[in-house]
Design an enzyme around this catalytic site. Structure first.
Site, PDB file in Angstrom:
ATOM      1  CB  SER A 171     -44.953  52.244 -36.355  1.00  0.00           C
ATOM      2  OG  SER A 171     -43.674  51.918 -36.887  1.00  0.00           O
ATOM      3  CG  HIS A 215     -39.043  37.168 -34.939  1.00  0.00           C
ATOM      4  ND1 HIS A 215     -39.181  37.101 -36.301  1.00  0.00           N
ATOM      5  CD2 HIS A 215     -38.729  38.450 -34.657  1.00  0.00           C
ATOM      6  CE1 HIS A 215     -38.942  38.288 -36.830  1.00  0.00           C
ATOM      7  NE2 HIS A 215     -38.675  39.122 -35.842  1.00  0.00           N
ATOM      8  CB  CYS A 254     -45.139  57.006 -35.031  1.00  0.00           C
ATOM      9  SG  CYS A 254     -43.712  56.194 -35.774  1.00  0.00           S
TER      10      CYS A 254
END
Length: 119
Positions: free
Chosen positions: A62, A67, A82
């Protein structure tokens, strides 16, 4: 059936993080993913002006997105892993631990939240 592990946190940024360039964020996430035995398949980062960086590392399992908010001295991180062919929860948890140490210079997992998705 979809099964995945979502870890997310807002971490305090260590002093060293303020000296990182965009490529450093990518390098840290990629190295952490590889150490957690996850498969890196792509990357993208963007430096905002006058400040801030967003980076995404795509994984076969995945992705990881972060940020950096220098004005708040914080880094937000989303890890979505996943269960691709096997249970990857421990790998996802280990990745969160590595990134916590790298970004906050702490090994406390108190800032992390966890959501398991199945369906």
């Amino acid at each position: 059936m979809i099964q995945s592990h979502h870890f997310y946190a807002i971490l305090p940024a260590a002093e060293a993080v303020f000296r990182w360039e965009t490529a450093d964020f990518i390098r840290v996430v990629k190295n952490a993913a590889k150490t957690a035995q996850l498969t890196v398949i792509g990357e993208l980062a963007y430096a905002f002006q006058p400040q801030g960086i967003s980076a995404v590392v795509l994984l076969a399992e995945s992705h990881v997105a972060l940020h950096f908010w220098p004005e708040e001295a914080k880094v937000t991180i989303d890890i979505h892993i996943c269960d691709y062919q096997k249970d990857n929860q421990e790998k996802a948890r280990f990745l969160a631990k590595i990134l916590t140490i790298q970004i906050s210079e702490s090994d406390s997992m108190d800032s992390w939240n966890y959501l398991y998705i199945s369906g």
